[in-house]
Motif scaffolding. Sequence first.
Motif, PDB file in Angstrom:
ATOM      1  N   ILE A  93       1.037  -1.513   0.236  1.00  0.00           N
ATOM      2  CA  ILE A  93       0.272   0.227   0.092  1.00  0.00           C
ATOM      3  C   ILE A  93       1.026   1.535  -0.155  1.00  0.00           C
ATOM      4  O   ILE A  93       1.368   1.505   1.062  1.00  0.00           O
ATOM      5  CB  ILE A  93      -1.208  -0.510   1.461  1.00  0.00           C
ATOM      6  CG1 ILE A  93      -1.591   1.476   1.365  1.00  0.00           C
ATOM      7  CG2 ILE A  93      -0.326  -0.401   2.827  1.00  0.00           C
ATOM      8  CD1 ILE A  93      -2.599   0.967   1.941  1.00  0.00           C
ATOM      9  N   PHE A  94       1.105   1.923  -0.723  1.00  0.00           N
ATOM     10  CA  PHE A  94       1.831   3.344  -1.378  1.00  0.00           C
ATOM     11  C   PHE A  94       0.755   4.481  -0.994  1.00  0.00           C
ATOM     12  O   PHE A  94      -0.270   4.847  -0.926  1.00  0.00           O
ATOM     13  CB  PHE A  94       1.844   3.205  -2.941  1.00  0.00           C
ATOM     14  CG  PHE A  94       2.915   3.867  -2.919  1.00  0.00           C
ATOM     15  CD1 PHE A  94       4.240   4.208  -2.133  1.00  0.00           C
ATOM     16  CD2 PHE A  94       2.790   5.989  -3.505  1.00  0.00           C
ATOM     17  CE1 PHE A  94       5.228   5.781  -2.900  1.00  0.00           C
ATOM     18  CE2 PHE A  94       3.482   6.183  -3.448  1.00  0.00           C
ATOM     19  CZ  PHE A  94       4.336   6.416  -3.445  1.00  0.00           C
ATOM     20  N   ILE A  95       1.405   4.789   0.043  1.00  0.00           N
ATOM     21  CA  ILE A  95       0.840   6.409   0.817  1.00  0.00           C
ATOM     22  C   ILE A  95       1.606   7.650   0.681  1.00  0.00           C
ATOM     23  O   ILE A  95       3.220   7.659   1.018  1.00  0.00           O
ATOM     24  CB  ILE A  95       0.294   5.975   2.123  1.00  0.00           C
ATOM     25  CG1 ILE A  95      -0.641   5.011   2.372  1.00  0.00           C
ATOM     26  CG2 ILE A  95      -0.329   7.486   2.348  1.00  0.00           C
ATOM     27  CD1 ILE A  95      -0.550   4.307   4.147  1.00  0.00           C
ATOM     28  N   ALA A  96       0.498   9.084  -0.003  1.00  0.00           N
ATOM     29  CA  ALA A  96       2.310  10.110   0.360  1.00  0.00           C
ATOM     30  C   ALA A  96       1.197  11.048  -0.544  1.00  0.00           C
ATOM     31  O   ALA A  96      -0.503  11.039   0.350  1.00  0.00           O
ATOM     32  CB  ALA A  96       2.974  10.195  -1.090  1.00  0.00           C
ATOM     33  N   GLY A  97       1.483  12.212  -0.360  1.00  0.00           N
ATOM     34  CA  GLY A  97       0.881  13.675   0.131  1.00  0.00           C
ATOM     35  C   GLY A  97       0.665  13.968  -1.248  1.00  0.00           C
ATOM     36  O   GLY A  97       1.630  14.516  -2.025  1.00  0.00           O
ATOM     37  N   LYS A  98      -0.472  14.830  -1.968  1.00  0.00           N
ATOM     38  CA  LYS A  98      -0.566  15.073  -2.461  1.00  0.00           C
ATOM     39  C   LYS A  98      -0.010  14.929  -4.778  1.00  0.00           C
ATOM     40  O   LYS A  98       0.298  15.306  -4.907  1.00  0.00           O
ATOM     41  CB  LYS A  98       0.272  16.842  -3.080  1.00  0.00           C
ATOM     42  CG  LYS A  98      -0.589  17.597  -1.926  1.00  0.00           C
ATOM     43  CD  LYS A  98      -0.136  19.271  -1.882  1.00  0.00           C
ATOM     44  CE  LYS A  98      -0.003  20.385  -1.050  1.00  0.00           C
ATOM     45  NZ  LYS A  98       0.436  21.906  -1.031  1.00  0.00           N
ATOM     46  N   ILE A  99      -0.507  13.322  -4.571  1.00  0.00           N
ATOM     47  CA  ILE A  99      -0.483  12.282  -5.331  1.00  0.00           C
ATOM     48  C   ILE A  99      -0.778  13.225  -6.644  1.00  0.00           C
ATOM     49  O   ILE A  99      -2.624  13.641  -6.799  1.00  0.00           O
ATOM     50  CB  ILE A  99      -0.703  11.352  -5.110  1.00  0.00           C
ATOM     51  CG1 ILE A  99       0.647  11.094  -3.566  1.00  0.00           C
ATOM     52  CG2 ILE A  99      -0.156  10.486  -6.602  1.00  0.00           C
ATOM     53  CD1 ILE A  99      -0.694   9.328  -3.763  1.00  0.00           C
ATOM     54  N   GLY A 100      -0.104  13.070  -7.644  1.00  0.00           N
ATOM     55  CA  GLY A 100      -0.764  14.321  -9.239  1.00  0.00           C
ATOM     56  C   GLY A 100      -1.262  12.629  -9.661  1.00  0.00           C
ATOM     57  O   GLY A 100      -1.853  11.766  -9.591  1.00  0.00           O
ATOM     58  N   SER A 101      -3.055  13.445 -10.876  1.00  0.00           N
ATOM     59  CA  SER A 101      -3.656  12.171 -11.203  1.00  0.00           C
ATOM     60  C   SER A 101      -2.594  11.548 -12.350  1.00  0.00           C
ATOM     61  O   SER A 101      -3.618   9.989 -12.324  1.00  0.00           O
ATOM     62  CB  SER A 101      -4.768  13.488 -12.435  1.00  0.00           C
ATOM     63  OG  SER A 101      -3.818  14.012 -13.166  1.00  0.00           O
TER      64      SER A 101
END
Lengths: 292, 292, 292, 292
Positions: A93-101
Amino acid sequence: MKKRKFTILGGDKRNVELARLLMEDSNEVQTFALNDTEYYLPKCKTLEEALDYGKIIVGPLPISRDGKTLNTPLFSESIELERILRGLTEKNIFIAGKIGSHFLENAKKKGIVLEDYFAREEMQIFNAIPTAEGAIQIAMEQMDITLHNSNAMILGYGRIGKALSKMLQGIGANVYVEARKYEDLAWIKNQGYFPIHLKELDFYINRMDVVFNTVPSMILDEKRLEKLNANCIIIDLASSPGGVDFEKAKELGIKAILASGLPGKVARVTAAAIIRDTIYHIIQEREEEKWD
Amino acid sequence: MKKRKFTILGGDKRNVELARLLMEDSNEVQTFALNDTEYYLPKCKTLEEALDYGKIIVGPLPISRDGKTLNTPLFSESIELERILRGLTEKNIFIAGKIGSHFLENAKKKGIVLEDYFAREEMQIFNAIPTAEGAIQIAMEQMDITLHNSNAMILGYGRIGKALSKMLQGIGANVYVEARKYEDLAWIKNQGYFPIHLKELDFYINRMDVVFNTVPSMILDEKRLEKLNANCIIIDLASSPGGVDFEKAKELGIKAILASGLPGKVARVTAAAIIRDTIYHIIQEREEEKWD
Amino acid sequence: MKKRKFTILGGDKRNVELARLLMEDSNEVQTFALNDTEYYLPKCKTLEEALDYGKIIVGPLPISRDGKTLNTPLFSESIELERILRGLTEKNIFIAGKIGSHFLENAKKKGIVLEDYFAREEMQIFNAIPTAEGAIQIAMEQMDITLHNSNAMILGYGRIGKALSKMLQGIGANVYVEARKYEDLAWIKNQGYFPIHLKELDFYINRMDVVFNTVPSMILDEKRLEKLNANCIIIDLASSPGGVDFEKAKELGIKAILASGLPGKVARVTAAAIIRDTIYHIIQEREEEKWD
Amino acid sequence: MKKRKFTILGGDKRNVELARLLMEDSNEVQTFALNDTEYYLPKCKTLEEALDYGKIIVGPLPISRDGKTLNTPLFSESIELERILRGLTEKNIFIAGKIGSHFLENAKKKGIVLEDYFAREEMQIFNAIPTAEGAIQIAMEQMDITLHNSNAMILGYGRIGKALSKMLQGIGANVYVEARKYEDLAWIKNQGYFPIHLKELDFYINRMDVVFNTVPSMILDEKRLEKLNANCIIIDLASSPGGVDFEKAKELGIKAILASGLPGKVARVTAAAIIRDTIYHIIQEREEEKWD
């Protein structure tokens, strides 16, 4: 909560603190592309090793500054987002912030589970607290009078407006909150602040000692700036382009400060703890959906 | 605000106070079917005269108790709703509370402008204040200890939960608020209360001195009631049928109180002022739409 | 209040603001030995002219730094206190801060009415507010976490302790206050903070994120500093020599800050307004005693 | 705290609760002249047995209503105070409330250690909390408007004034506090209330919705009562004879309520807990003095 394996990938000091906080909760943590000089966190040697290690891979906020490479201010080499995608599998499961479309879609195509913590409402609500404290700190630094017994106006009653109004009242300011909707105005009165309808703003603004803007549209325009008293401080907390005519303010000799990204700046550890809590919520929800 | 002609039609003491408050604001007011013995408000002789007098006609809350006749506890005769409809024209605006769909449709067919103030969000928000105070009054009357330094739990973080939690904190209680959504829990923490996820409720509930329920579903069931300490007081503020197993509570010797319609009961004048303000908002909005 | 003639003599920017504030209240004001570059306040040419002008002569805080000459940081020449005494008559009232006993006695011998505003209780109480805000500002600047939801301890429950505890609670900190007397501890609990008896201090201190000291004796000694967690910030607000073993703190890597004279530093105008209000009280009391 | 042997002697339901609370803390407790029907507390058969049992003997508050016999509303026989004195020895410590000087002297002559808990400052401070809550409860019961957003004035800023002002502010009232001394007025402003000097009282009193008196002298006299608006409620919390001209108030149709002894009435268990804590403090202090 069950202990887990995390890989922290890139990012700034917040990710350093995040790694430390996850370890404090007895999770197993490895980092990559994050050369901290404070805690000497466990590091993987290669990206591949790193992606292989953690079930949960946590990237930076924002994930990328150029749309192509990972945001790694504490690492000398550059890492293509594509390379990360190649290393992830359906088990991660990959989690990050402000992931682009773009990244989002490519990941989905590969069946990778990913989530943008910055898009979650509770993260935004939690972030309102360090934002409000940061705004208060700036106001205290800039004003020649105390906030206590000053007239403080907040433009907008969203997340930041709600957190900030309560704190300012707690310090002893006379708190005025501007809003447009009767519903918001009812809440403002309900919580014990002076409700100011947008229409009444021009009438009240001249008696303010400090104005905090949270509205992302040009609300403090030339006409309103001219009404302000000369010692009034403006602190603009709205996301870019903000809601203040800064040039005009300068011309009028009014101190106006654009304050963005406050959580990471004024309360690094709290900012990391907020990310940690949000990550836990994401995991918990996924587990309830029997993802595990 | 511009002064206007109002007719107040039927209703209880709240409508008496409403008429008085409208007059205090220099509006012209006549009443009908409202025999007050306190202020001797101006009265029309017939319904027809009354409907003819005011541009704005204000009915009771609720408009009717039987669906057919006007709610007129302070009047000896009964007035058919149909008769009112016949007397209204397109020039009127008719405002009342809890207007049934039948009346609503008939009015619309005739082109009559009407609005249900009770359906407006800001009215509900304002009403949360007298509701919260009423709940606190009941708690103070029933408890053997002070609210100050007591453990007080609120189930649900809607309008009443928000108003009540702030007041309880202001009195010095240790305030726990139960919610389900991470978003609500974030707000609860943000505002300085102890957030309790529904899942954790069973763990915390036994240490409470008072529990306020605002959730309209069976949350305090047999299982949870058994966990409560014997001196804990329950105050159920949820709309019917509430969220407490009252029979079981009685069996267990736990004091549980169903408290409804508090605004009109504990703060008659405030309740009337809330109706007045909401009516003003309705008028203002209509005028902006060039209704006038 | 009746308008009066004031002479402002020497002092720093606070006296500049004080002069401005007195003029805003329509008093007649002249200054001497106070070369402000902001408002270009009316200035007398000589000390004699200045002393002759005002009925009320207001000196600096402190009146002198060397015990002999007036405290005049904004003036190039030095003015002997003796020269001032010679210029005053029984018709004047001379007001300044921290007046030494020598000057006081000499003035009395000459029958000059003089009063030390800094010695007045209400001035000290008012000053507690900018002191508390300044302390909060420093804490916000130094801490990596938010004050909201942090554990904050205040040592001592005097004027600063009372002002600071309320503000910290208002921001959402968990506020612990240490005191010795049961009476103070009762007040601390009464106002909703955690009361910590000096005897219990060692037990609680290790969980603090920030400690504010207001006790002017060595309370944070080596033994207690060793108990603190490494990220805890210490802010010492006690008058010199303070209550912290700063050397030991440095050795232990604990950030400890000595913060004195905060009102003039963090809220210049508020500090001046407090002096103005205190001066008004002095005049009012004297008039009630038929001094005029 | 070390466990001890207590005898609870006479008194009302507060003493019943006190006995229970002492037992909850694992003390050994016997009662006499206290026929509770709730907990069936352990009872001695005779006064002599009771006095012999406990090292610490706790009497009622007040100790006597007639100056001769013990205050025993829950006991059918009458017990002479003299008989108690005869049964006490130098090994006992006798604690009760409002002990008359006659009893006090007789006890001292016999070398008996005795202490009046009601005379202790911390007990009075703690009692201010249930008193303030009781006052708020009465205000809520009597007023037609909510306390929230009402104008509430407190006369006097002593113990009750301080507790009450904070709670009223917490509920959302606009809090005005009257005082005479500049020092008190400074505190009132410092804590965020509107300070009203006694001289300004006549100017502000007409806009109040509720006035709480804590001053034990005739402050709400005919002249001031005439200034009040007709719906204003007066709650007199001052010790007898209070500070309100009740006859005149009645004449003017103003609702004025004399509220005394609130702690025992509105929060029986809290009142007992306050007595318990004060007794613990007494014992602790005596032990520090090596009484044990």
